[in-house]
Design a protein around this motif. Sequence first.
Motif, mmCIF file in Angstrom:
data_model
loop_
_atom_site.group_PDB
_atom_site.id
_atom_site.type_symbol
_atom_site.label_atom_id
_atom_site.label_comp_id
_atom_site.label_asym_id
_atom_site.label_seq_id
_atom_site.Cartn_x
_atom_site.Cartn_y
_atom_site.Cartn_z
ATOM 1 N N ASN A 191 38.803 40.841 49.551
ATOM 2 C CA ASN A 191 37.369 40.631 49.554
ATOM 3 C C ASN A 191 37.013 40.040 50.917
ATOM 4 O OD1 ASN A 191 34.918 40.905 48.212
ATOM 5 N ND2 ASN A 191 34.905 38.770 47.582
ATOM 6 N N PHE A 251 40.750 47.917 47.641
ATOM 7 C CA PHE A 251 41.813 47.887 46.632
ATOM 8 C C PHE A 251 42.876 48.921 47.002
ATOM 9 C CE2 PHE A 251 39.133 45.582 43.586
ATOM 10 C CZ PHE A 251 37.867 45.875 44.065
ATOM 11 N N TYR A 311 44.156 43.468 46.228
ATOM 12 C CA TYR A 311 42.794 43.723 46.668
ATOM 13 C C TYR A 311 42.306 42.625 47.590
ATOM 14 C CZ TYR A 311 40.209 40.745 43.259
ATOM 15 O OH TYR A 311 39.678 39.707 42.522
ATOM 16 N N LEU A 334 47.240 48.432 40.043
ATOM 17 C CA LEU A 334 46.621 47.745 41.171
ATOM 18 C C LEU A 334 47.691 46.953 41.909
ATOM 19 C CD1 LEU A 334 44.078 46.822 42.743
ATOM 20 C CD2 LEU A 334 43.931 44.915 41.127
ATOM 21 N N SER A 383 49.236 40.074 43.148
ATOM 22 C CA SER A 383 50.233 39.949 42.077
ATOM 23 C C SER A 383 50.844 41.281 41.679
ATOM 24 C CB SER A 383 49.618 39.274 40.851
ATOM 25 O OG SER A 383 48.520 40.027 40.374
ATOM 26 N N ASP A 417 44.162 38.944 45.461
ATOM 27 C CA ASP A 417 45.156 39.029 44.400
ATOM 28 C C ASP A 417 46.211 40.047 44.806
ATOM 29 O OD1 ASP A 417 44.960 39.615 40.764
ATOM 30 O OD2 ASP A 417 46.678 39.359 42.103
#
Lengths: 115, 112
Positions: free
Chosen positions: A50, A33, A48, A45, A58, A56
């Motif tokens: 994975n 992140f 991030y 944020l 955004s 994401d």
Amino acid sequence: DAGVIQSPRHEVTEMGQEVTLRCKPISGHNSLFWYRQTMMRGLELLIYFNNNVPIDDSGMPEDRFSAKMPNASFSTLKIQPSEPRDSAVYFCASSPSGTGEQPQHFGDGTRLSIL
Amino acid sequence: GDSVTQMEGPVTLSEEAFLTINCTYTATGYPSLFWYVQYPGEGLQLLLKATKADDKGSNKGFEATYRKETTSFHLEKGSVQVSDSAVYFCALSDKGAQKLVFGQGTRLTINP
């Protein structure tokens, strides 16, 4: 145990320059992140990943920001061109992949100042 | 969307005082709840967590209980020390999601 490692710890540069922030997550952690912290907006944020894939983005403010994770042990956040309003502390965090019950482990951050 | 609301700071207490920092949340499911602490010049560190209703998280003398009926996760400590001075963040993550939603943080100062 080595924690999340960020570099540089401090960066001062002039407006318009390219800035690259680096992060090494904890070995074995599958999620990474990027956050930005300012007095005005608190902790945000940005993006991030994975398993090295962006999930994401955004929260990325605009096209001047980009992030990559070429492998499981390295990620970069790039700002090009930089602006004074990008001045903030940028944190990287990692966690084991899972169900959201696992806590995130934060690095000590990069304090970025754009003049 | 999910959100976390924390008690506004700053909070200033004397050493050995009792501490409460309020945290309430809004979430569509049954989230996991966390308290993080940030010392000056450092990143956030996990202080404690709870993953289901009525769970109590505890660490370093701090405690918080997951209260589903009041959607709260208040942080408490019976006797604070100067070394507890820091910024405290309440956060949640939905099961199956890995994003943390943070409160705005509460700055705590403990005077000797």
